[in-house]
Design a protein around this motif. Structure first.
Motif, PDB file in Angstrom:
ATOM      1  N   TYR A  64       0.790  -1.225   0.000  1.00  0.00           N
ATOM      2  CA  TYR A  64       0.000   0.000   0.000  1.00  0.00           C
ATOM      3  C   TYR A  64       0.823   1.276   0.000  1.00  0.00           C
ATOM      4  CZ  TYR A  64      -3.932  -3.075   0.890  1.00  0.00           C
ATOM      5  OH  TYR A  64      -4.884  -4.051   0.785  1.00  0.00           O
ATOM      6  N   ALA A  65       2.162   1.143   0.137  1.00  0.00           N
ATOM      7  CA  ALA A  65       3.067   2.302   0.057  1.00  0.00           C
ATOM      8  C   ALA A  65       2.657   3.417   1.012  1.00  0.00           C
ATOM      9  CB  ALA A  65       3.122   2.827  -1.375  1.00  0.00           C
ATOM     10  N   PRO A 153      -1.711  11.115  -2.799  1.00  0.00           N
ATOM     11  CA  PRO A 153      -2.010   9.966  -1.932  1.00  0.00           C
ATOM     12  C   PRO A 153      -2.852  10.380  -0.730  1.00  0.00           C
ATOM     13  CG  PRO A 153       0.178  10.792  -1.437  1.00  0.00           C
ATOM     14  CD  PRO A 153      -0.344  11.631  -2.583  1.00  0.00           C
ATOM     15  N   GLY A 157       0.527   7.850   3.333  1.00  0.00           N
ATOM     16  CA  GLY A 157       0.639   7.432   1.948  1.00  0.00           C
ATOM     17  C   GLY A 157       1.769   8.164   1.268  1.00  0.00           C
ATOM     18  N   SER A 161       2.420   5.023  -4.105  1.00  0.00           N
ATOM     19  CA  SER A 161       1.237   4.176  -3.964  1.00  0.00           C
ATOM     20  C   SER A 161       0.385   4.175  -5.224  1.00  0.00           C
ATOM     21  CB  SER A 161       0.398   4.634  -2.765  1.00  0.00           C
ATOM     22  OG  SER A 161      -0.069   5.961  -2.959  1.00  0.00           O
TER      23      SER A 161
END
Length: 361
Positions: A64-65, A153, A157, A161
């Motif tokens: 999910y970065a 993001p 985040g 992502s």
């Protein structure tokens, strides 16, 4: 070693396996009284379980970065070189006023063009990840200026992502090949300028000027380096969750930069304490309130999306679109099932890219 990526994941797996094997080897060989042996065994179990949890967390972060670096995770990165007091008023800017900026880009993973510039107006040390469609280097499109979608993001985040967990570039390429979307340049920009704390997409008093970074510096840097359109109608901004709120807020305040915006599972009122601690700043960064109070609304197009099972997401979207008056326009798109997660947001990408394509000049 980088926080995300295969090397760190492999290292955590090896670490967990070594600890487990070590625990098995010494389990019945511990010296000392029974109470001491029991205590040491409990400690070993806790450490091995912690190592296993670490592996899971690293896997989730890779998928999910959420955090791109150790400084992102710890909140220790320098968000800006200098700060100025933000303004509580409605902001206006245009691409024609953007100062030219030179930024050094290099080719990174997945063929992305990567830069870590310092915004000349915001002084934010940000990150830009740029995906160029295959048509960009096609001789048949030589000299063509491409539309741009700036991607934001959520919180937490990172820009990556959009290309790892969301696979935005693959989805757009598939739609272009099927003649369902236009070739566009994707620019994922750092927006979490306070690290683990939400910056609220605003110019904070005494804090980072995130609004200036995203509305002035990012377009100027992209225009200075890539063959992109100068027309605001060919510029869109899209985000998920907190990034979705930010996308809407940017379009409302900067229609001369972003004509269209897509909010995927976003919201209307600011939620970041860095913003809500200032009543005037809170009112100025509530797009629903700003639109209701504006005598003549800006010429923008908004797409608000959400899952019917995701809290107030859809009701917020309908309220915002319901407040729009010409020349502003908007649409709401929903999915029946799913929560506030990447799977739902990725499902909404085809609709988003197709909608953006229809609203280009």
């Amino acid at each position: 070693m980088a926080l995300n990526g295969s090397p760190f994941l492999v290292a955590t797996i090896v670490f967990a396996l070594v600890l487990t094997l070590l625990t098995l080897v010494v389990w019945n060989r511990l010296p000392g009284p029974k109470a001491v042996r029991v205590g040491v065994r409990l400690l070993m179990l806790a450490v091995t379980q912690g190592a296993a949890v670490l592996v899971v967390l690293v896997c989730v972060n890779n998928s999910y970065a959420f955090y791109d670096s150790w400084s992102d995770l710890m909140g220790t990165q320098t968000g800006a070189a200098s700060f100025e007091d933000g303004t509580a008023g409605v902001r206006q800017s245009s691409l024609s006023a953007a100062m030219p900026v030179l930024a050094s880009f290099h080719t990174g993973s997945q063929g992305l063009q990567v830069a870590d510039p310092i915004g000349p107006r915001s002084h934010i040390h940000g990150q830009l990840l740029v995906w160029l469609p295959p048509e960009y280097d096609d001789p048949a499109h030589a000299g063509e200026r491409f539309p741009v979608v700036v991607l934001l993001p959520g919180q937490p985040g990172t820009p990556m992502s959009w290309f790892d967990a969301m696979n935005g570039q693959d989805e757009l390429a598939r739609l272009v090949e099927a003649h369902q979307a236009r070739p566009m340049i994707l620019v994922a920009a750092k927006s979490n300028t306070l690290g683990t704390d939400d910056a609220g997409c605003a110019d904070l008093p005494g804090g980072p000027k995130t609004d200036t970074w995203l509305a002035k510096d990012v377009p100027a840097i992209v225009k200075s380096r890539f063959r992109v359109s100068n027309d605001p109608y060919d510029w869109s901004v899209m985000g998920y969750s907190a990034g979705g709120y930010c996308a809407t807020d940017l379009a409302v305040h900067h229609p001369g930069v972003y004509h269209s915006a897509v909010s995927i599972s976003g919201y209307n009122a600011p939620e970041a304490p860095a913003v809500t601690d200032h009543p005037a700043l809170t009112r100025a960064n509530n797009p629903l309130l700003v639109l209701r109070r504006t005598a003549r609304q800006p010429d923008i197009a908004l797409l608000l999306t959400g899952s019917l099972q995701d809290g107030d997401t859809v009701s917020d979207a309908r309220a915002l679109v319901g407040a729009l008056r010409a020349p502003a326009s908007g649409d709401v798109a929903t999915v029946a099932r799913g929560g506030h997660n990447m799977d739902v947001w990725q499902e909404m990408l085809p609709t988003a890219f197709q909608w953006i394509s229809r609203h280009l000049r």
